[in-house]
Write a protein that holds these residues in place. Sequence first.
Motif, PDB file in Angstrom:
ATOM      1  N   HIS A  73       0.855  -1.176   0.000  1.00 56.65           N
ATOM      2  CA  HIS A  73       0.000   0.000   0.000  1.00 56.65           C
ATOM      3  C   HIS A  73       0.900   1.237   0.000  1.00 56.65           C
ATOM      4  N   PRO A  74       0.658   2.198  -0.904  1.00 64.94           N
ATOM      5  CA  PRO A  74       1.502   3.401  -0.922  1.00 64.94           C
ATOM      6  C   PRO A  74       1.357   4.224   0.352  1.00 64.94           C
ATOM      7  N   VAL A  75       2.466   4.813   0.770  1.00 60.15           N
ATOM      8  CA  VAL A  75       2.486   5.664   1.966  1.00 60.15           C
ATOM      9  C   VAL A  75       3.033   7.031   1.553  1.00 60.15           C
ATOM     10  N   LYS A  76       2.261   8.077   1.814  1.00 66.55           N
ATOM     11  CA  LYS A  76       2.670   9.441   1.455  1.00 66.55           C
ATOM     12  C   LYS A  76       2.710  10.310   2.710  1.00 66.55           C
ATOM     13  N   LEU A  77       3.594  11.287   2.675  1.00 71.79           N
ATOM     14  CA  LEU A  77       3.640  12.305   3.724  1.00 71.79           C
ATOM     15  C   LEU A  77       3.101  13.599   3.124  1.00 71.79           C
ATOM     16  N   TYR A  78       1.985  14.092   3.673  1.00 62.92           N
ATOM     17  CA  TYR A  78       1.438  15.374   3.233  1.00 62.92           C
ATOM     18  C   TYR A  78       2.059  16.460   4.110  1.00 62.92           C
ATOM     19  N   VAL A  79       2.621  17.476   3.475  1.00 64.50           N
ATOM     20  CA  VAL A  79       3.331  18.531   4.192  1.00 64.50           C
ATOM     21  C   VAL A  79       2.643  19.866   3.939  1.00 64.50           C
ATOM     22  N   TYR A  80       2.316  20.543   5.030  1.00 58.93           N
ATOM     23  CA  TYR A  80       1.627  21.834   4.968  1.00 58.93           C
ATOM     24  C   TYR A  80       2.498  22.897   5.623  1.00 58.93           C
ATOM     25  N   ASP A  81       2.590  24.059   5.016  1.00 54.88           N
ATOM     26  CA  ASP A  81       3.287  25.191   5.638  1.00 54.88           C
ATOM     27  C   ASP A  81       2.259  26.002   6.415  1.00 54.88           C
ATOM     28  N   MET A  82       2.305  25.881   7.758  1.00 51.95           N
ATOM     29  CA  MET A  82       1.327  26.571   8.596  1.00 51.95           C
ATOM     30  C   MET A  82       1.468  28.087   8.511  1.00 51.95           C
ATOM     31  N   SER A  83       2.636  28.555   8.043  1.00 55.09           N
ATOM     32  CA  SER A  83       2.840  30.007   7.946  1.00 55.09           C
ATOM     33  C   SER A  83       2.370  30.551   6.594  1.00 55.09           C
ATOM     34  N   ARG A  84       1.949  29.660   5.713  1.00 57.52           N
ATOM     35  CA  ARG A  84       1.477  30.038   4.371  1.00 57.52           C
ATOM     36  C   ARG A  84       2.464  30.971   3.652  1.00 57.52           C
ATOM     37  N   GLY A  85       3.744  30.607   3.713  1.00 59.03           N
ATOM     38  CA  GLY A  85       4.763  31.373   3.002  1.00 59.03           C
ATOM     39  C   GLY A  85       5.432  32.456   3.825  1.00 59.03           C
ATOM     40  N   MET A  86       4.844  32.789   4.986  1.00 60.77           N
ATOM     41  CA  MET A  86       5.401  33.868   5.816  1.00 60.77           C
ATOM     42  C   MET A  86       6.780  33.498   6.362  1.00 60.77           C
ATOM     43  N   ALA A  87       6.977  32.250   6.742  1.00 55.01           N
ATOM     44  CA  ALA A  87       8.265  31.827   7.318  1.00 55.01           C
ATOM     45  C   ALA A  87       9.385  32.086   6.314  1.00 55.01           C
ATOM     46  N   ARG A  88       9.121  31.731   5.051  1.00 54.74           N
ATOM     47  CA  ARG A  88      10.144  31.907   4.018  1.00 54.74           C
ATOM     48  C   ARG A  88      10.521  33.382   3.883  1.00 54.74           C
ATOM     49  N   GLN A  89       9.528  34.253   4.006  1.00 51.53           N
ATOM     50  CA  GLN A  89       9.769  35.684   3.816  1.00 51.53           C
ATOM     51  C   GLN A  89      10.357  36.357   5.060  1.00 51.53           C
ATOM     52  N   MET A  90       9.940  35.929   6.247  1.00 48.78           N
ATOM     53  CA  MET A  90      10.239  36.679   7.469  1.00 48.78           C
ATOM     54  C   MET A  90      11.292  36.048   8.379  1.00 48.78           C
ATOM     55  N   SER A  91      11.587  34.748   8.189  1.00 45.78           N
ATOM     56  CA  SER A  91      12.399  34.043   9.183  1.00 45.78           C
ATOM     57  C   SER A  91      13.802  34.616   9.313  1.00 45.78           C
ATOM     58  N   LEU A  92      14.426  34.971   8.194  1.00 45.34           N
ATOM     59  CA  LEU A  92      15.796  35.482   8.262  1.00 45.34           C
ATOM     60  C   LEU A  92      15.832  36.776   9.069  1.00 45.34           C
ATOM     61  N   LEU A  93      14.859  37.631   8.797  1.00 42.85           N
ATOM     62  CA  LEU A  93      14.752  38.898   9.508  1.00 42.85           C
ATOM     63  C   LEU A  93      14.477  38.686  11.001  1.00 42.85           C
ATOM     64  N   MET A  94      13.548  37.772  11.316  1.00 45.33           N
ATOM     65  CA  MET A  94      13.102  37.617  12.706  1.00 45.33           C
ATOM     66  C   MET A  94      13.972  36.670  13.520  1.00 45.33           C
ATOM     67  N   LEU A  95      14.461  35.605  12.902  1.00 43.69           N
ATOM     68  CA  LEU A  95      15.199  34.578  13.635  1.00 43.69           C
ATOM     69  C   LEU A  95      16.698  34.611  13.358  1.00 43.69           C
ATOM     70  N   GLY A  96      17.086  35.287  12.272  1.00 40.72           N
ATOM     71  CA  GLY A  96      18.496  35.276  11.896  1.00 40.72           C
ATOM     72  C   GLY A  96      18.876  34.000  11.169  1.00 40.72           C
ATOM     73  N   LYS A  97      17.894  33.176  10.818  1.00 44.10           N
ATOM     74  CA  LYS A  97      18.180  32.023   9.963  1.00 44.10           C
ATOM     75  C   LYS A  97      16.984  31.772   9.055  1.00 44.10           C
TER      76      LYS A  97
END
Length: 164
Positions: free
Chosen positions: A7-31
């Motif tokens: 039986h196939p097994v898949k991992l569904y991955v959701y970004d809870m930040s809806r793209g915000m982490a990608r845009q803001m993380s460097l500024l807010m977290l330094g990484k």
Amino acid sequence: MDHSGAHPVKLYVYDMSRGMARQMSLLMLGKQLDGIWHTAVVVHGKEFYFVGEGINHCSPGGSSLGEPDFVVDLGSTEVPEEIFMVYLTSLGESTYRGDKYNLFEHNCNAFSNEVAQFLTGKKIPSYITDLPSEVLSTPFGQALRPLLDSIVINPGGSNITGQR
């Protein structure tokens, strides 16, 4: 009901930040973080995930989160649905009861990782499971921890142990 084969097994991955982490993380977290990940394991035609009320399931992509941001192919399993549901029920009454949920240490990704290993012998990608320690290793993450610890993610679905 199919008792044989893989039986196939898949991992569904959701970004809870809806793209915000990608845009803001460097500024807010330094990484740079690419997302704040919520995951679910899809097998036997259902999506299974661990949230603040325990282990829930829905039809694939059928939670309030909608379609996943991406899907990771975890391979396949020989574990039949009946055995899998017995396993999930025991997890739901012990390690993964709702009151055991913690955003950092014991969350949906810890559950997905454990279930993936049970089904396929493989872990989920480390960039997902390492995310909490990445955030907590920053001063901002430490400062936010009391707030973040109080967050419980609940995308709905039906509880496997029938608890509400």
